[in-house]
Scaffold this active site. Structure first.
Site, mmCIF file in Angstrom:
data_model
loop_
_atom_site.group_PDB
_atom_site.id
_atom_site.type_symbol
_atom_site.label_atom_id
_atom_site.label_comp_id
_atom_site.label_asym_id
_atom_site.label_seq_id
_atom_site.Cartn_x
_atom_site.Cartn_y
_atom_site.Cartn_z
ATOM 1 C CG ASP A 72 4.488 -5.317 -0.698
ATOM 2 O OD1 ASP A 72 3.780 -5.660 -2.216
ATOM 3 O OD2 ASP A 72 4.453 -4.079 -0.109
ATOM 4 C CG ASP A 73 3.755 -8.803 1.141
ATOM 5 O OD1 ASP A 73 2.821 -9.090 1.899
ATOM 6 O OD2 ASP A 73 3.919 -10.092 -0.755
ATOM 7 C CB CYS A 112 -0.486 -3.542 -0.770
ATOM 8 S SG CYS A 112 0.667 -3.883 -1.384
#
Length: 145
Positions: A13-14, A56
């Site tokens: 993620d991210d 997400c």
């Protein structure tokens, strides 16, 4: 008989370059020091990656099911679902296909923002998962660990 290969699938993620969370680094940031040491410094990078939905829960859901977002989209969902029909994700992920093909399956880490309530989604033998959120002190749901 030949034994089936292992499959390890990694999702992160991210990983925004402008925020300094990916490689190559920008703005002098040094994210994920162990990742850099164990992967990047050894020559492993991902320079040609794509995702259909760059947010997400929808992104993870399309990856888990192999479906485009419009095929799992729903309206009127709780905030964590982010307009995803999570029943399709929980019951029709690639884990089901791997399980049917004789693989042992495990999910370790973040599953999706919209965690199942009181059950392990279909197809997973081992489950140590969370929905993200508190990165400093995450809470995990475990099954067969």
């Amino acid at each position: 008989a030949a034994r089936a290969s292992n499959v390890v699938y990694v999702v992160t993620d991210d990983q925004d370059q402008m925020l300094g969370s990916s490689f190559p680094t920008t703005l002098g940031a040094t994210p994920l020091a162990q990742t850099q040491k164990l992967l990047v410094d050894q020559g492993t990078t991902f320079t040609n990656a794509f995702i259909h939905v760059p947010i997400c829960n929808p992104s993870r859901s399309t990856t888990l099911t192999g479906r485009y977002f419009h095929n799992i989209k729903a309206t009127g969902t709780p905030w964590a679902n982010m307009h995803v029909d999570m029943n399709k994700v929980h019951n029709e992920s690639f884990a089901v296909n791997f399980k049917e093909a004789g693989f042992a399956t495990a999910l370790i880490g973040k599953y999706a923002n919209a965690m199942p309530d009181g059950f392990v989604p279909k197809g997973w033998d081992t489950w140590l998962a969370n929905g993200g959120g508190d990165y400093a002190n995450p809470q995990f749901v475990s099954y067969n660990v």
